[in-house]
Design an enzyme around this catalytic site. Sequence first.
Site, PDB file in Angstrom:
ATOM      1  N   ARG A 239       0.965  -1.250   0.081  1.00  0.00           N
ATOM      2  CA  ARG A 239      -0.083   0.150   0.111  1.00  0.00           C
ATOM      3  C   ARG A 239       0.775   1.194   0.077  1.00  0.00           C
ATOM      4  O   ARG A 239       2.054   1.203   0.606  1.00  0.00           O
ATOM      5  CB  ARG A 239      -0.967   0.029   1.231  1.00  0.00           C
ATOM      6  N   GLU A 268      -2.540   8.290  -6.198  1.00  0.00           N
ATOM      7  CA  GLU A 268      -2.237   7.546  -7.412  1.00  0.00           C
ATOM      8  C   GLU A 268      -3.375   7.996  -8.056  1.00  0.00           C
ATOM      9  O   GLU A 268      -4.634   8.078  -7.701  1.00  0.00           O
ATOM     10  CB  GLU A 268      -2.869   6.107  -6.796  1.00  0.00           C
ATOM     11  N   HIS A 287       0.081   0.142  -9.524  1.00  0.00           N
ATOM     12  CA  HIS A 287      -0.726  -0.745  -8.911  1.00  0.00           C
ATOM     13  C   HIS A 287      -1.331  -1.830  -9.754  1.00  0.00           C
ATOM     14  O   HIS A 287      -2.560  -2.146  -9.386  1.00  0.00           O
ATOM     15  CB  HIS A 287      -1.962   0.274  -8.260  1.00  0.00           C
TER      16      HIS A 287
END
Length: 316
Positions: A239, A268, A287
Site C-alpha cells: 500500500r 495515485e 498498482h
Amino acid sequence: MSTQRRKIVVSEFMDSSAVESLRKHFDVLDDRTLVDDPKRLFEAVHDADAIVIRNRTQINPALLERAPRLSVVGRLGVGLDNIDLKACEQRQVKIIPATGANALAVAEYVISTAMMLLRGAYLSSAEVASGDWPRPQLSNGREFAGSTLAVVGFGGVGQLVARLAIGLGVQVIAFDPQLAGDAEVWQLSGVRRVSFEEALAQADVLTLHVPLRDETRNLLGPVQIKSLKPHAVVINAARGGIIDEAALATALREGRVGGAALDVFEEEPMRDGSMFAGLPNVILTPHIAGLTLQSNERVSTLIAARVTEALSQGGC
C-alpha cells in the site's frame, strides 16, 4: 425478496465471465466508469443490494447513505483501506475480500523486480539499441541466490514470496509482530523470525507486505532507510503510504539505497514531475502487482461466487 430482483453494481473492472455468472441470478449494472463519476455512482447504488469494487471506489458514509438496500461489498483484491469498515459494520454490510486469489501474482512481481534491481542490467535497452555498449557499467550486478530477503509482514503473500525465494537459494528472514515466536509457520517455512531493526540491517532486498494503518504509515521513513545497506533494494507492492516516498527518493538520488520497485503510491495516479522521475534503478508500476490475466480471473470468479452466496442467503 427473490434473488432475481436483486441488483449488483460493478463499479470497476471485473472479468467478463464472472459478470455473466452474476447475471444468471441478479440484475447487474457493469460500468467501470462509475468509479470516476460520483454522481452516477450514487444514482446507481440507490437500489443496489451489492456492489463489487477494486481499490478506487470509496465505500464511505456518503455512499452508504445513498444505498439503503446495500448488504454486501465484494472487493476484487485484499486491501480494505478504501472501505469504511466501522460504517459498514454499523449498517451490517458484509465485506468480502478476495483473500489469497492474487497472492501468486504479487509474489512473482516481488521476485522478478528484486532480481531485475539486483542485477541492474535490464533497463538499458534504449542505450544498446542506439549503439551504446554499456558492458563495463552493467557487469557488476548482484545475484539473487545467496542474498538475504527480508519480508516485513508475514501473512499469505509474504509467506508465498518467501517460498519462491527459498527455491532460488535465497536466505529469508521476516518480521511480523502479529505472529508469535512459537507460531507453526516459522518452523514450516524455514524462515527466521527477526526484529524490524534486524530485518532492515540484514536485507539485501526488503519487501513490504503490511496493510496501511496508523502504525504502518511511513513505516519506512528517513531513520529506517539509513539502517539499510547501501546496495539494498526496496519493494513495495502493498500500500502507498507505508514508505516515506520523499525520504526514499532522496536516498536513491544520493546513492544510499541500491534501487526500488514501487507499485503503490500515497497519491495515485502520481503527478507529472514526480520525485522519482529520472532516478536510476527504479521500477514504477501503476498498482498492478496483483493483476494478471490469471489472477483477475481467479479474483473475479471468487468474488462472484461469494457475493452470490451472500445474497442468496439474504445478505447480512
